[in-house]
Design a protein around this motif. Structure first.
Motif, short mmCIF file in Angstrom:
data_model
loop_
_atom_site.label_atom_id
_atom_site.label_comp_id
_atom_site.label_asym_id
_atom_site.label_seq_id
_atom_site.Cartn_x
_atom_site.Cartn_y
_atom_site.Cartn_z
N LYS A 72 41.43 38.57 55.84
CA LYS A 72 42.77 38.85 55.31
C LYS A 72 42.75 38.94 53.79
N ALA A 73 42.13 37.95 53.13
CA ALA A 73 42.17 37.86 51.67
C ALA A 73 41.28 38.88 50.97
N GLN A 74 40.12 39.20 51.56
CA GLN A 74 39.14 40.04 50.87
C GLN A 74 39.09 41.49 51.34
N LEU A 75 39.61 41.76 52.54
CA LEU A 75 39.51 43.13 53.07
C LEU A 75 40.87 43.75 53.39
N VAL A 76 41.73 43.01 54.11
CA VAL A 76 42.99 43.60 54.58
C VAL A 76 44.05 43.62 53.49
#
Length: 107
Positions: A53-57
């Motif tokens: 969630k934090a690094q890709l989405v």
């Protein structure tokens, strides 16, 4: 630009990252998988979901592969983060088309 052939798990990782589909990304990881990114290790399901969630989405990362050899994908990555696009090396270990380990470093 030459066509880059990727193993199924890596190709699906790129496609689902580019689609910003967190649930589909999480489904690519085998039970007990680990991710190392930016000096941090993510090993539990909750940690891997948080990493996704934090690094890709959330930053809407788009991966454009530039090379692949021996489990190492080098790609230009852009999205809603400072300094992009940046080039990263994604080193995959897979088993039965599932990711068992992923390490990400600036290339």
């Amino acid at each position: 630009m030459p066509v880059i052939t990727l193993p199924e798990a890596v190709e699906t990782f790129v496609a689902t990252t580019n689609a910003h589909d967190g649930d589909a990304l999480f489904a690519l990881f085998a039970p007990g998988a680990t991710v190392i990114d930016d000096g941090a290790t993510f090993a539990t399901d909750e940690e891997i979901r948080g990493f996704i969630k934090a690094q890709l989405v959330d930053p809407k990362v788009v991966i454009t592969p530039t090379s692949y050899e021996d489990g190492r994908l080098v790609a230009s990555c852009d999205g809603e983060f400072p300094g992009g696009p940046l080039t990263f090396a994604f080193v995959f270990t897979t088993k039965d088309d599932a990711i068992t380990h992923l390490s990400i470093d600036v290339a």
